[in-house]
Design a protein around this motif. Structure first.
Motif, PDB file in Angstrom:
ATOM      1  N   GLU A   1     -36.435 -15.408  11.681  1.00  0.00           N
ATOM      2  CA  GLU A   1     -36.897 -14.274  10.875  1.00  0.00           C
ATOM      3  C   GLU A   1     -37.627 -14.796   9.630  1.00  0.00           C
ATOM      4  O   GLU A   1     -38.679 -14.293   9.248  1.00  0.00           O
ATOM      5  N   GLN A   2     -37.026 -15.810   9.000  1.00  0.00           N
ATOM      6  CA  GLN A   2     -37.607 -16.327   7.760  1.00  0.00           C
ATOM      7  C   GLN A   2     -39.012 -16.879   7.998  1.00  0.00           C
ATOM      8  O   GLN A   2     -39.945 -16.540   7.280  1.00  0.00           O
TER       9      GLN A   2
ATOM     10  N   ARG B   1     -41.576 -14.113   8.917  1.00  0.00           N
ATOM     11  CA  ARG B   1     -41.941 -13.277   7.764  1.00  0.00           C
ATOM     12  C   ARG B   1     -42.851 -14.041   6.801  1.00  0.00           C
ATOM     13  O   ARG B   1     -43.874 -13.520   6.344  1.00  0.00           O
ATOM     14  N   ILE B   2     -42.516 -15.296   6.544  1.00  0.00           N
ATOM     15  CA  ILE B   2     -43.359 -16.081   5.628  1.00  0.00           C
ATOM     16  C   ILE B   2     -44.733 -16.327   6.254  1.00  0.00           C
ATOM     17  O   ILE B   2     -45.759 -16.247   5.574  1.00  0.00           O
TER      18      ILE B   2
ATOM     19  N   ARG C   1     -46.379 -14.388   8.251  1.00  0.00           N
ATOM     20  CA  ARG C   1     -47.184 -13.168   8.097  1.00  0.00           C
ATOM     21  C   ARG C   1     -47.669 -13.035   6.650  1.00  0.00           C
ATOM     22  O   ARG C   1     -48.834 -12.777   6.389  1.00  0.00           O
ATOM     23  N   GLU C   2     -46.764 -13.277   5.721  1.00  0.00           N
ATOM     24  CA  GLU C   2     -47.128 -13.068   4.324  1.00  0.00           C
ATOM     25  C   GLU C   2     -48.136 -14.104   3.802  1.00  0.00           C
ATOM     26  O   GLU C   2     -49.043 -13.755   3.049  1.00  0.00           O
TER      27      GLU C   2
ATOM     28  N   TYR D   1     -49.817 -15.843  14.324  1.00  0.00           N
ATOM     29  CA  TYR D   1     -50.794 -15.507  13.280  1.00  0.00           C
ATOM     30  C   TYR D   1     -52.048 -16.388  13.345  1.00  0.00           C
ATOM     31  O   TYR D   1     -52.876 -16.370  12.430  1.00  0.00           O
TER      32      TYR D   1
ATOM     33  N   HIS E   1     -41.968 -18.698  -0.516  1.00  0.00           N
ATOM     34  CA  HIS E   1     -40.804 -18.016   0.052  1.00  0.00           C
ATOM     35  C   HIS E   1     -40.765 -16.595  -0.510  1.00  0.00           C
ATOM     36  O   HIS E   1     -41.090 -16.400  -1.692  1.00  0.00           O
ATOM     37  N   TYR E   2     -40.387 -15.630   0.332  1.00  0.00           N
ATOM     38  CA  TYR E   2     -40.330 -14.247  -0.172  1.00  0.00           C
ATOM     39  C   TYR E   2     -39.118 -14.039  -1.077  1.00  0.00           C
ATOM     40  O   TYR E   2     -39.042 -13.070  -1.825  1.00  0.00           O
TER      41      TYR E   2
END
Ligand code: PEP
Ligand code: MN
Length: 342
Positions: free
Chosen positions: A110-111, A114-115, A117-118, A159, A305-306
């Motif tokens: 997940e981490q 998500r990173i 994508r961001e 991505y 990192h988010y």
């Protein structure tokens, strides 16, 4: 020694030189083909080589000695910039800077997704993430190993970003090469000649980080080791050297930005900057990124990192993805200004 071939030299002429030095002196060669001319470098102990004799071979323009320990990567040997292309991303030469971003360590599927994508949305070109972490303490998080590499590869694919991860030991080289597009050799391993040579043999680009105690001459001499294996796709990375003095240290390391223009004069290989490890401080990433690009760096590697405060490693130096976008946007403008200088 460099053997510079005449502009119209044939493949046969080049092959004759290669054969001559192998059979007569037992030396290996490195053939660099430029737009106009081919230059052949000799690898090994060249003391016995009669370069006046070499210069008389057909197709040879001149043959001369280069005494530098990093002759194969030297601009004196080969003047054209090396541009490394990885799945459409070009690093080096006059191309715009490349942005490598991602967490210090891959912590979960997940981490990293998500990173990925961001950072992709922020404009990053290449996704980073450590799976075999070099850690001082055996009690710290060591990375997810192969499982982490699987997630990284899948997130990069999702991505459309090439990936990079550190290879810490010779025994992991093939495994890491199976999953990532660029093999990172960390600062602690810059002096590890077996690791560098084994990584270079994978025929994938290598990112070699400068050790925090290494001179530029040593740094380039270890890049030379990779190139001597026949792999010229070596990206150099300045990531800070040990700070001096005994007082309170305000930064984790001292980012040596003067190394960027020096290295660009010395070698044709691309040089990028890692302001994250170079400073250890989130608030310094923006100013040092701008300074690195202004100094002519071919790219940046930034830890993102988010939720930096919850990160399993290097939290204090990780920035939020929204801050990455700001850095990428301003760095592209600085690059434009540099380009108009001529
Ligand atoms: C890294 O980039 O993950 C890293 C550990 O950096 P360095 O080798 O420069 O300390
Ligand atoms: Mn880190």
């Amino acid at each position: 020694m460099a053997v510079v071939m005449k502009p119209g030299a044939s493949e046969e002429d080049i092959e004759r030189v290669v054969r001559f030095v192998r059979e007569k002196y037992g030396l290996r060669t490195d053939v660099s083909r430029g737009e106009f001319q081919t230059v052949i470098g000799l690898i090994g102990d060249e003391d016995r080589v009669d370069f006046e004799r070499l210069a008389t071979l057909p197709g040879v323009e001149r043959a001369y000695r280069i005494t530098s320990p990093y002759r194969l990567v030297s601009r004196n040997f080969f003047p054209e910039d090396r541009v490394i292309e990885i799945k459409g991303v070009k690093i080096g030469g006059n191309n715009r800077p490349v942005f490598i971003a991602g967490p210090c360590a891959i912590e979960s599927k997940e981490q990293i997704f998500r990173i990925a994508r961001e950072v992709y949305e922020a404009g990053a070109d290449i996704l980073r993430g450590g799976a075999f972490k070099p850690r001082t303490s055996v009690h710290s998080f060591q990375g997810l190993g192969e499982e982490g590499l699987e997630y990284l590869a899948k997130a990069g694919e999702e991505y459309g970003m090439p990936t990079i991860s550190e290879v810490r030991s010779e025994k992991h080289v093939e495994l890491v090469a199976k999953y990532v597009d660029i093999l990172q050799i960390g600062a602690r391993n810059m002096y590890n000649q077996d690791l560098i040579e084994e990584a270079a043999r994978q025929k994938k680009p290598i990112l070699l980080k400068r050790s925090f105690g290494a001179s530029i001459e040593e740094f380039l001499s270890f890049a030379e080791r990779a190139v001597a294996q026949g792999n010229k796709d070596v990206i150099l990375c300045e990531r800070g050297i040990l700070p001096i003095g005994r007082g309170r240290q305000f930064t984790r390391y001292s980012l040596d930005l003067s190394a960027v223009p020096v290295i660009k004069k010395e070698t044709y290989l691309p040089i990028i900057v890692d302001p994250s490890h170079g400073t250890g401080r989130r608030d310094l990433i923006y100013p040092m990124s701008k300074a690195a690009i202004a100094a002519g760096a071919h790219g940046l590697m930034i830890e993102v990192h988010y939720n930096p405060d919850e990160a399993l490693s290097d939290g204090p130096q990780m920035i939020h993805p929204r801050d990455l976008k700001k850095i990428i946007d301003v760095c592209k403008k600085i690059y434009e200004i540099n380009s108009t200088e001529g």
